[in-house]
Design an enzyme around this catalytic site. Structure first.
Site, PDB file in Angstrom:
ATOM      1  N   TYR A  49      37.183  61.399  36.071  1.00  0.00           N
ATOM      2  CA  TYR A  49      36.386  62.524  36.723  1.00  0.00           C
ATOM      3  C   TYR A  49      35.689  62.064  38.124  1.00  0.00           C
ATOM      4  O   TYR A  49      35.795  62.764  39.137  1.00  0.00           O
ATOM      5  CB  TYR A  49      35.709  63.545  35.846  1.00  0.00           C
ATOM      6  CG  TYR A  49      34.870  64.541  36.447  1.00  0.00           C
ATOM      7  CD1 TYR A  49      35.854  65.876  36.692  1.00  0.00           C
ATOM      8  CD2 TYR A  49      33.453  64.778  36.536  1.00  0.00           C
ATOM      9  CE1 TYR A  49      35.182  66.844  37.072  1.00  0.00           C
ATOM     10  CE2 TYR A  49      32.846  66.147  37.219  1.00  0.00           C
ATOM     11  CZ  TYR A  49      33.647  67.068  37.183  1.00  0.00           C
ATOM     12  OH  TYR A  49      32.938  68.148  37.811  1.00  0.00           O
TER      13      TYR A  49
HETATM   14  P1  NDP Z   1      35.660  76.385  34.348  1.00  0.00           P
HETATM   15  O1  NDP Z   1      36.612  75.502  33.144  1.00  0.00           O
HETATM   16  O2  NDP Z   1      34.964  77.551  33.911  1.00  0.00           O
HETATM   17  O3  NDP Z   1      36.680  76.775  35.336  1.00  0.00           O
HETATM   18  C1  NDP Z   1      37.638  75.670  36.100  1.00  0.00           C
HETATM   19  C2  NDP Z   1      38.714  76.868  36.684  1.00  0.00           C
HETATM   20  O4  NDP Z   1      39.860  75.939  37.140  1.00  0.00           O
HETATM   21  C3  NDP Z   1      39.634  77.792  35.607  1.00  0.00           C
HETATM   22  O5  NDP Z   1      39.602  78.980  36.425  1.00  0.00           O
HETATM   23  C4  NDP Z   1      40.807  76.856  35.511  1.00  0.00           C
HETATM   24  O6  NDP Z   1      41.858  77.845  35.175  1.00  0.00           O
HETATM   25  C5  NDP Z   1      41.028  76.379  36.872  1.00  0.00           C
HETATM   26  N1  NDP Z   1      42.066  75.150  36.473  1.00  0.00           N
HETATM   27  C6  NDP Z   1      41.817  74.170  35.715  1.00  0.00           C
HETATM   28  N2  NDP Z   1      43.160  73.322  35.992  1.00  0.00           N
HETATM   29  C7  NDP Z   1      43.749  73.885  37.322  1.00  0.00           C
HETATM   30  C8  NDP Z   1      44.995  73.847  37.691  1.00  0.00           C
HETATM   31  N3  NDP Z   1      46.013  72.755  37.356  1.00  0.00           N
HETATM   32  N4  NDP Z   1      45.452  74.730  38.510  1.00  0.00           N
HETATM   33  C9  NDP Z   1      44.902  75.890  38.849  1.00  0.00           C
HETATM   34  N5  NDP Z   1      43.777  76.349  38.178  1.00  0.00           N
HETATM   35  C10 NDP Z   1      42.975  75.454  37.237  1.00  0.00           C
HETATM   36  O7  NDP Z   1      34.810  75.152  34.866  1.00  0.00           O
HETATM   37  P2  NDP Z   1      33.632  75.305  36.013  1.00  0.00           P
HETATM   38  O8  NDP Z   1      33.701  76.620  36.671  1.00  0.00           O
HETATM   39  O9  NDP Z   1      32.588  74.679  35.547  1.00  0.00           O
HETATM   40  O10 NDP Z   1      34.395  74.292  37.068  1.00  0.00           O
HETATM   41  C11 NDP Z   1      34.805  74.656  38.457  1.00  0.00           C
HETATM   42  C12 NDP Z   1      34.491  73.677  39.362  1.00  0.00           C
HETATM   43  O11 NDP Z   1      33.186  73.020  39.524  1.00  0.00           O
HETATM   44  C13 NDP Z   1      35.554  72.463  38.946  1.00  0.00           C
HETATM   45  O12 NDP Z   1      36.047  71.711  40.164  1.00  0.00           O
HETATM   46  C14 NDP Z   1      34.356  71.508  38.472  1.00  0.00           C
HETATM   47  O13 NDP Z   1      34.804  70.116  38.420  1.00  0.00           O
HETATM   48  C15 NDP Z   1      33.328  71.831  39.403  1.00  0.00           C
HETATM   49  N6  NDP Z   1      31.875  71.517  38.754  1.00  0.00           N
HETATM   50  C16 NDP Z   1      31.375  71.972  37.512  1.00  0.00           C
HETATM   51  C17 NDP Z   1      30.165  71.751  37.007  1.00  0.00           C
HETATM   52  C18 NDP Z   1      29.766  72.194  35.912  1.00  0.00           C
HETATM   53  O14 NDP Z   1      28.748  71.561  35.142  1.00  0.00           O
HETATM   54  N7  NDP Z   1      30.082  73.020  35.317  1.00  0.00           N
HETATM   55  C19 NDP Z   1      29.304  70.555  37.645  1.00  0.00           C
HETATM   56  C20 NDP Z   1      29.830  70.173  39.149  1.00  0.00           C
HETATM   57  C21 NDP Z   1      31.098  70.630  39.468  1.00  0.00           C
HETATM   58  P3  NDP Z   1      42.235  78.221  33.592  1.00  0.00           P
HETATM   59  O15 NDP Z   1      41.540  79.186  33.069  1.00  0.00           O
HETATM   60  O16 NDP Z   1      43.652  78.828  33.884  1.00  0.00           O
HETATM   61  O17 NDP Z   1      42.205  76.832  32.959  1.00  0.00           O
END
Ligand code: NDP
Length: 310
Positions: A159
């Site tokens: 990651y």
């Molecule tokens: P979630 O798991 O709630 O959301 C992730 C989203 O990404 C979902 O909509 C998921 O869709 C989508 N996704 C995953 N893989 C793919 C793919 N191959 N193609 C298209 N869509 C995809 O997590 P977060 O909201 O926490 O994460 C969102 C972003 O924020 C990420 O980039 C994460 O790294 C970043 N982030 C999060 C933090 C945290 O503490 N939560 C901290 C720092 C950064 P589906 O439902 O279909 O799987």
């Protein structure tokens, strides 16, 4: 107000967490939002929740032709207007010690969080204004990095690699896109309570349990999942995204960290070797090393005893 009169933004990974919060915030502030999902039931759920100012796009960021089709769909619906923003939010976190992480898992992490972002940027950049000027000012790109894109943690190496990569990618992209007047802003959230932590909790660690890292990796997983569940909600991140899209002069990086000094400034000031030492202490690595040495000595003396006895 009609759909055509609103400025439009594309948000990837809109199904849950930070992406869904961004959609809500942007619609609330008068944008029309295209949100990417991967399941038809998520498309229907979000359409029902957000109504006429929302349109779902169906693509996986690792599927180049699906991404290209979605960009064509957005272009057709913009009717010549420029896209105001692209929020590259979709992402996953693949945990595990690097030494034992299956290479295909590492590849999936980089494909989703980094290669996928390039595919999405290339497909949507013309709509943001990376071509001969069309209707409206150039749009902006907002890339969802993380504090993990600045500071690395054991057992999150894949990651970290994806988010450190996204940071460098974003700086290069911002400098390249100056030619079109398209700005690129990086958001760096600390821990935020979203479904990503349930996914981390469900991650299969049995493969790592059989390695020397098993107990420490389990401890870090437990610590991360508990911390993630207790963290603030995604609204502050959505506010940062709104700022990145609308502020006249947004900073290149917007950290979203509850305790900014302890969680962001201080780790950047500490020497790497000091952080190594503190990490090793916290994870009990010196005891593990002592045990390794004792086990090696024990098996050596057993082998010697066996040889002498022959
Ligand atoms: P979630 O798991 O709630 O959301 C992730 C989203 O990404 C979902 O909509 C998921 O869709 C989508 N996704 C995953 N893989 C793919 C793919 N191959 N193609 C298209 N869509 C995809 O997590 P977060 O909201 O926490 O994460 C969102 C972003 O924020 C990420 O980039 C994460 O790294 C970043 N982030 C999060 C933090 C945290 O503490 N939560 C901290 C720092 C950064 P589906 O439902 O279909 O799987």
């Amino acid at each position: 107000m009609t759909r055509q009169s609103k400025r439009a933004v594309v948000v990837t990974g809109a199904s849950t967490g930070i992406g869904a919060a961004c959609v809500e915030m942007l619609i609330d502030r008068g944008f029309f939002v295209f949100g990417s999902v991967r399941r038809t039931e998520d498309a229907a759920r979000l359409q029902a929740r957000f109504g006429a100012d929302f349109a779902p796009l169906m693509f996986d960021v690792t599927d180049a032709s699906a991404v290209a089709r979605a960009a064509q769909e957005v272009e057709a619906s913009l009717g010549g207007a420029t896209l105001a923003g692209l929020v590259n939010n979709a992402g996953i976190a693949v945990p595990g010690p690097l030494l034992h992480l299956p290479v295909e898992d590492f590849r999936r992490q980089i494909e989703t969080n980094l290669v996928g972002q390039l595919q999405v940027v290339q497909a949507f950049a013309p709509l943001l204004g990376a071509r001969a000027p069309q209707g409206g000012p150039p749009g902006r790109i907002v890339n969802m990095s993380s504090v993990a894109g600045r500071f690395a943690t054991p057992f999150l190496g894949a990651y970290n690699a994806s988010k450190f990569g996204l940071e460098g990618f974003s700086d290069a992209l911002r400098r390249e896109l100056m030619i079109y007047g398209i700005d690129v802003i990086v958001i760096e959230p600390g821990m935020i309570a979203t479904p990503i932590w349930d996914k981390a909790d469900n991650a299969d660690f049995t493969h790592f349990d059989r390695t020397i890292y098993g107990p420490a990796a389990r401890r870090v997983q437990k610590w991360a999942v508990e911390g993630g569940h207790a963290a603030p909600g995604p609204e502050k991140v959505a506010e940062a995204v709104l700022r990145a899209l609308t502020s006249p002069r947004p900073p290149a990086r917007i950290p979203v960290v509850a305790n900014r000094f302890l969680g962001y400034t201080l780790p950047g000031l500490l020497p790497a070797r000091l952080v190594d030492w503190l990490t090793a202490r916290r994870l009990g690595f010196s005891e593990t090393r002592k045990k390794l040495r004792a086990d090696a000595l024990q098996s050596q003396s057993t082998a010697d005893g066996g040889e002498n006895g022959q």
